[in-house]
Design a protein around this motif. Structure first.
Motif, mmCIF file in Angstrom:
data_model
loop_
_atom_site.group_PDB
_atom_site.id
_atom_site.type_symbol
_atom_site.label_atom_id
_atom_site.label_comp_id
_atom_site.label_asym_id
_atom_site.label_seq_id
_atom_site.Cartn_x
_atom_site.Cartn_y
_atom_site.Cartn_z
ATOM 1 N N SER A 48 6.658 4.547 2.584
ATOM 2 C CA SER A 48 5.844 3.708 3.447
ATOM 3 C C SER A 48 5.951 2.290 2.888
ATOM 4 C CB SER A 48 4.387 4.166 3.450
ATOM 5 O OG SER A 48 3.838 4.074 2.143
ATOM 6 N N PHE A 49 5.622 1.304 3.712
ATOM 7 C CA PHE A 49 5.695 -0.073 3.233
ATOM 8 C C PHE A 49 4.693 -0.298 2.105
ATOM 9 C CE2 PHE A 49 7.471 -0.642 7.517
ATOM 10 C CZ PHE A 49 8.600 -1.381 7.208
ATOM 11 N N VAL A 50 5.154 -0.964 1.063
ATOM 12 C CA VAL A 50 4.244 -1.362 -0.007
ATOM 13 C C VAL A 50 3.376 -2.494 0.521
ATOM 14 C CG1 VAL A 50 4.066 -2.346 -2.319
ATOM 15 C CG2 VAL A 50 5.860 -0.676 -1.798
ATOM 16 N N GLN A 51 2.105 -2.401 0.244
ATOM 17 C CA GLN A 51 1.160 -3.418 0.684
ATOM 18 C C GLN A 51 0.388 -3.966 -0.514
ATOM 19 O OE1 GLN A 51 -0.975 -0.962 3.592
ATOM 20 N NE2 GLN A 51 0.093 -2.010 5.243
ATOM 21 N N ARG A 52 -0.388 -4.998 -0.254
ATOM 22 C CA ARG A 52 -1.234 -5.577 -1.304
ATOM 23 C C ARG A 52 -2.689 -5.425 -0.900
ATOM 24 N NH1 ARG A 52 -3.780 -10.622 -2.368
ATOM 25 N NH2 ARG A 52 -2.929 -11.589 -0.481
ATOM 26 N N ASN A 53 -3.478 -4.950 -1.838
ATOM 27 C CA ASN A 53 -4.926 -4.893 -1.660
ATOM 28 C C ASN A 53 -5.545 -5.654 -2.822
ATOM 29 O OD1 ASN A 53 -7.574 -4.333 -1.155
ATOM 30 N ND2 ASN A 53 -7.429 -2.129 -1.426
ATOM 31 N N THR A 55 -5.666 -7.518 -5.944
ATOM 32 C CA THR A 55 -4.750 -7.707 -7.075
ATOM 33 C C THR A 55 -3.870 -6.492 -7.323
ATOM 34 O OG1 THR A 55 -6.446 -6.925 -8.634
ATOM 35 C CG2 THR A 55 -6.351 -9.288 -8.225
ATOM 36 N N HIS A 56 -3.780 -5.580 -6.345
ATOM 37 C CA HIS A 56 -3.033 -4.334 -6.546
ATOM 38 C C HIS A 56 -1.946 -4.134 -5.505
ATOM 39 C CE1 HIS A 56 -7.188 -3.199 -8.188
ATOM 40 N NE2 HIS A 56 -6.398 -3.353 -9.237
ATOM 41 N N PHE A 57 -0.870 -3.458 -5.910
ATOM 42 C CA PHE A 57 0.084 -2.908 -4.965
ATOM 43 C C PHE A 57 -0.433 -1.549 -4.516
ATOM 44 C CE2 PHE A 57 3.410 -5.248 -7.639
ATOM 45 C CZ PHE A 57 3.441 -6.336 -6.776
ATOM 46 N N THR A 62 -2.821 4.172 -1.800
ATOM 47 C CA THR A 62 -3.004 4.485 -3.215
ATOM 48 C C THR A 62 -2.486 3.351 -4.084
ATOM 49 O OG1 THR A 62 -2.775 6.851 -2.778
ATOM 50 C CG2 THR A 62 -2.456 6.126 -5.061
ATOM 51 N N ILE A 63 -3.269 2.944 -5.077
ATOM 52 C CA ILE A 63 -2.827 1.919 -6.031
ATOM 53 C C ILE A 63 -1.682 2.467 -6.863
ATOM 54 C CG2 ILE A 63 -3.493 0.596 -8.080
ATOM 55 C CD1 ILE A 63 -6.334 0.544 -7.003
ATOM 56 N N PHE A 64 -0.682 1.632 -7.102
ATOM 57 C CA PHE A 64 0.329 2.031 -8.080
ATOM 58 C C PHE A 64 0.817 0.821 -8.860
ATOM 59 C CE2 PHE A 64 3.190 0.763 -4.707
ATOM 60 C CZ PHE A 64 4.371 0.389 -5.343
ATOM 61 N N GLY A 425 -1.722 8.391 -10.331
ATOM 62 C CA GLY A 425 -1.018 9.365 -9.502
ATOM 63 C C GLY A 425 0.434 8.997 -9.298
ATOM 64 N N ALA A 426 1.233 10.019 -9.015
ATOM 65 C CA ALA A 426 2.652 9.811 -8.793
ATOM 66 C C ALA A 426 2.927 9.443 -7.350
ATOM 67 C CB ALA A 426 3.424 11.082 -9.150
ATOM 68 N N LEU A 427 3.911 8.582 -7.148
ATOM 69 C CA LEU A 427 4.370 8.303 -5.794
ATOM 70 C C LEU A 427 5.159 9.506 -5.282
ATOM 71 C CD1 LEU A 427 5.674 4.631 -6.114
ATOM 72 C CD2 LEU A 427 3.469 5.395 -5.247
ATOM 73 N N PRO A 428 5.132 9.764 -3.981
ATOM 74 C CA PRO A 428 5.927 10.873 -3.451
ATOM 75 C C PRO A 428 7.397 10.785 -3.831
ATOM 76 C CG PRO A 428 4.410 10.071 -1.783
ATOM 77 C CD PRO A 428 4.312 9.115 -2.940
#
Length: 439
Positions: A48-53, A55-57, A62-64, A425-428
């Motif tokens: 999925s597209f990485v987004q910004r929330n 100060t987080h990716f 889910t934060i990663f 958590g791990a990314l898919p």
């Protein structure tokens, strides 16, 4: 005799029980730390597209935090049939280390195997090589941070754009910095950017601007405009180009490609910069990065290159910590954006160098990112410079390594992947290798 036999039986039973209990305790600890990884089933990589929330990716909400690397040479190596398999090998090896993002060049202007032969003219054979890189990254579950031009001379860079304008008789100046202020050159670059963003991948059939395999776009690698130390020229260019990118592609994040130096008006210029020279480059980390269209800040780390005198290892590590923590503080308090350390490394030409020194720098950087992940602060990840595979020694520099041929480095990198996955958590896309890597 009976008591003796009983004692032997008890002793024998204990010899069996204690190791079993020890193993069970170890497994319980690992499962509590990484159990969520075991529940992931094998299957196709999901993007999925990485987004910004703030100060987080984030990905799928889910934060990663990123553990990744640089391999600038991927497109060039995908041009020829004989060298193309090394692209897949690099992606596979990165995935096996639990890495999630690779930064590479999406440009080659006027040089050998040029993507852009002249303004607006492209070599389709080389474009298909970039298509291949993106498709291979997707196949192996790696996202790409794609840089669009070089401030340096390698692979054409801003000097090539200035040369083209001068050849066509429209250039205002022969200075390389005219790349930033010459209207004709700005139009050259905008035309290039539009072509890249709207390119339809011949392998996947997806336009680049619609492909979540691309983590983000980077405007320019290490921008400097020394002809205008006030920073106004570079600031205007970043504002113009960032707005232009966003007008075409609203899916992807955007960063500058900044080294992280503070400008002359910054209160941190004299206390954090590696020297007075860093204020004279026409760039300013805070001013440049706070532009609304810039989604996250980028920073580089080269303590053994930025000082004009030899520092011992402890001084380099101390500077690295101070440099990183200062920029993370900026992300949290000033920018309200992620801060991504997109290049860091140590030269093997440094005085008294040995590989253990490089590992200590890597450990310093990754520990600070890990602590940021635990505290959910803005230090959003790091990318090693640079990783290679065998057979491409000509692309090596004094920073490059083949990590799986350096066991201590390989372990350090894998450990970071596991630590970050354990925190958030791990990314898919990591599901294929993390279970084995982390246990």
């Amino acid at each position: 005799m009976v008591r003796s036999s009983v004692r032997r039986m008890i002793s024998s039973r204990n010899d069996l029980v204690y190791p079993v209990l020890g193993f069970a305790s170890l497994f319980a600890f690992l499962y509590m730390s990484f159990g969520h990884l075991f529940n992931l089933q094998n299957g196709e990589n999901s993007f999925s597209f990485v987004q910004r929330n703030g100060t987080h990716f984030t990905s799928d909400g889910t934060i990663f935090y990123v553990n990744g690397w640089n391999s600038y040479w991927l497109m060039e190596h995908a041009v020829e049939d004989k060298s193309r398999p090394r692209v897949r090998e690099m992606m596979q090896q990165g995935a096996k280390m639990g890495l999630t993002v690779c930064r590479t060049w999406a440009f080659n202007d006027g040089a050998y195997n040029a993507l852009q032969i002249s303004p607006g003219k492209f070599d389709e054979r080389v474009f298909k090589a970039l298509d291949h890189v993106i498709a291979e990254a997707r196949r192996e579950g790696i996202r790409l941070l794609l840089s669009l031009v070089n401030n340096l001379h390698a692979y054409g860079g801003k000097r090539q754009y200035v040369h083209w304008a001068w050849e066509e008789g429209v250039g205002l100046s022969s200075s390389n910095d005219s790349f930033f202020f010459d209207p004709s050159i700005r139009q050259y670059f905008k035309s290039y950017v539009k072509t890249i963003l709207t390119r339809k991948n011949t392998v996947t059939g997806i336009e680049y601007r619609n492909d979540p395999t691309i983590f983000a776009w980077e405007l320019i690698n290490e921008p400097r405009c020394t002809s205008d130390p006030s920073g106004d020229t570079l600031q205007d260019w970043i504002e113009d180009m960032s707005a232009f990118v966003k007008s075409i592609d609203k899916n992807h994040l955007l960063t500058i490609g900044h080294e992280g130096f503070y400008g002359p008006k910054s209160p941190k210029a004299s206390t954090v910069n590696p020297g007075g020279w860093a204020t004279e480059l026409g760039s300013d980390f805070i001013r440049n990065s706070i532009i609304p269209a810039i989604d996250f800040a980028s920073v580089h780390i080269y303590p053994d290159q930025w000082f004009n005198y030899e520092l011992d290892l402890e001084a380099k590590l101390k500077f690295t910590s101070k440099w990183m923590l200062s920029h993370i503080e900026d992300g949290d308090k000033e920018l309200k954006k992620p801060v991504f350390f997109t290049e860091f490394g140590m030269s093997n030409l440094s005085k008294g160098f040995n590989p253990s020194q490089r590992d200590k720098l890597y450990k310093t950087v990754t520990n600070i990112i890990y602590k940021s992940a635990k505290k959910k602060t803005s230090g959003a990840g790091s990318l090693f410079w640079q990783f290679l595979v065998g057979g491409i020694e000509e692309y090596n520099d004094d920073f490059g390594i083949i990590p799986w041929k350096s066991p201590s480095t390989n372990r350090l990198i894998g450990k970071q992947s596991c630590r970050l996955a354990a925190v958030h958590g791990a990314l898919p896309s990591q599901r294929k290798y993390l279970k084995q890597l982390c246990l």
